[in-house]
Design a protein around this motif. Sequence first.
Motif, PDB file in Angstrom:
ATOM      1  N   GLN A 106      -1.538  -1.092  -7.902  1.00  0.00           N
ATOM      2  CA  GLN A 106      -2.927  -1.533  -7.312  1.00  0.00           C
ATOM      3  C   GLN A 106      -3.076  -3.093  -7.387  1.00  0.00           C
ATOM      4  O   GLN A 106      -3.909  -3.648  -6.307  1.00  0.00           O
ATOM      5  N   ARG A 160       1.744   6.241  -7.491  1.00  0.00           N
ATOM      6  CA  ARG A 160       0.635   7.098  -7.793  1.00  0.00           C
ATOM      7  C   ARG A 160       1.122   8.725  -7.697  1.00  0.00           C
ATOM      8  O   ARG A 160       0.516   9.440  -8.294  1.00  0.00           O
ATOM      9  N   GLN A 161       1.930   9.158  -6.787  1.00  0.00           N
ATOM     10  CA  GLN A 161       2.508  10.150  -6.601  1.00  0.00           C
ATOM     11  C   GLN A 161       3.817  10.722  -7.458  1.00  0.00           C
ATOM     12  O   GLN A 161       4.152  11.720  -7.825  1.00  0.00           O
ATOM     13  N   GLN A 171       3.530  12.927 -10.716  1.00  0.00           N
ATOM     14  CA  GLN A 171       2.661  14.114 -10.777  1.00  0.00           C
ATOM     15  C   GLN A 171       3.447  15.507 -10.889  1.00  0.00           C
ATOM     16  O   GLN A 171       3.070  16.349 -11.521  1.00  0.00           O
ATOM     17  N   GLU A 190       0.816  -1.308   0.073  1.00  0.00           N
ATOM     18  CA  GLU A 190       0.073  -0.017  -0.029  1.00  0.00           C
ATOM     19  C   GLU A 190       0.824   1.242   0.054  1.00  0.00           C
ATOM     20  O   GLU A 190       0.514   2.309  -0.630  1.00  0.00           O
ATOM     21  N   TYR A 191       1.982   1.321   0.919  1.00  0.00           N
ATOM     22  CA  TYR A 191       2.897   2.192   0.803  1.00  0.00           C
ATOM     23  C   TYR A 191       3.272   2.579  -0.420  1.00  0.00           C
ATOM     24  O   TYR A 191       3.487   3.686  -1.073  1.00  0.00           O
ATOM     25  N   ARG A 192       3.988   1.621  -1.194  1.00  0.00           N
ATOM     26  CA  ARG A 192       4.607   1.708  -2.547  1.00  0.00           C
ATOM     27  C   ARG A 192       3.695   1.948  -3.588  1.00  0.00           C
ATOM     28  O   ARG A 192       3.973   2.797  -4.498  1.00  0.00           O
ATOM     29  N   ALA A 193       2.528   1.554  -3.308  1.00  0.00           N
ATOM     30  CA  ALA A 193       1.296   2.009  -4.445  1.00  0.00           C
ATOM     31  C   ALA A 193       1.009   3.327  -4.366  1.00  0.00           C
ATOM     32  O   ALA A 193       0.859   4.014  -5.554  1.00  0.00           O
ATOM     33  N   HIS A 194       1.055   3.992  -3.111  1.00  0.00           N
ATOM     34  CA  HIS A 194       0.767   5.471  -2.906  1.00  0.00           C
ATOM     35  C   HIS A 194       2.036   6.208  -3.558  1.00  0.00           C
ATOM     36  O   HIS A 194       2.107   7.330  -4.099  1.00  0.00           O
ATOM     37  N   GLU A 195       3.171   5.686  -3.009  1.00  0.00           N
ATOM     38  CA  GLU A 195       4.357   6.421  -3.853  1.00  0.00           C
ATOM     39  C   GLU A 195       4.473   6.306  -5.475  1.00  0.00           C
ATOM     40  O   GLU A 195       4.570   7.488  -6.118  1.00  0.00           O
ATOM     41  N   GLY A 212       0.620   2.869 -12.044  1.00  0.00           N
ATOM     42  CA  GLY A 212      -0.428   2.781 -10.719  1.00  0.00           C
ATOM     43  C   GLY A 212      -1.493   1.680 -10.775  1.00  0.00           C
ATOM     44  O   GLY A 212      -1.848   1.104  -9.583  1.00  0.00           O
TER      45      GLY A 212
END
Length: 102
Positions: free
Chosen positions: A69, A29-30, A33, A22-27, A65
């Motif tokens: 996920q 996604r960001q 940007q 989850e942490y890596r998926a958030h990274e 992304g």
Amino acid sequence: MAERMVPNPRRERLRQLLVEAEYRAHEVRQAYQHASSAMRSGRVWTGPTATAWTTELEDRHQRLGRIAQNVVDAVEEELRRSPPLVTEAEADAMRRELAGRT
């Protein structure tokens, strides 16, 4: 006589993996940007090549992304399928497997 039931060690390992995924998926996604916003501002690089490059960057970012996920979803599914309790013998076997001593 029934063997004593204990917490499933594999579930704890899966929970740890889920937190990391989850942490890596958030990274992920960001990740691009800032670059995408800069490119879309029109102050960094303009023209047809810049537009094509930005579109390619954003497409790859979205695909990455989705893949990240998918990893999260797969770990969550495996966690749901894993029983919370197992026999002591099963837990010992799982610990050996997790330690690479099968």
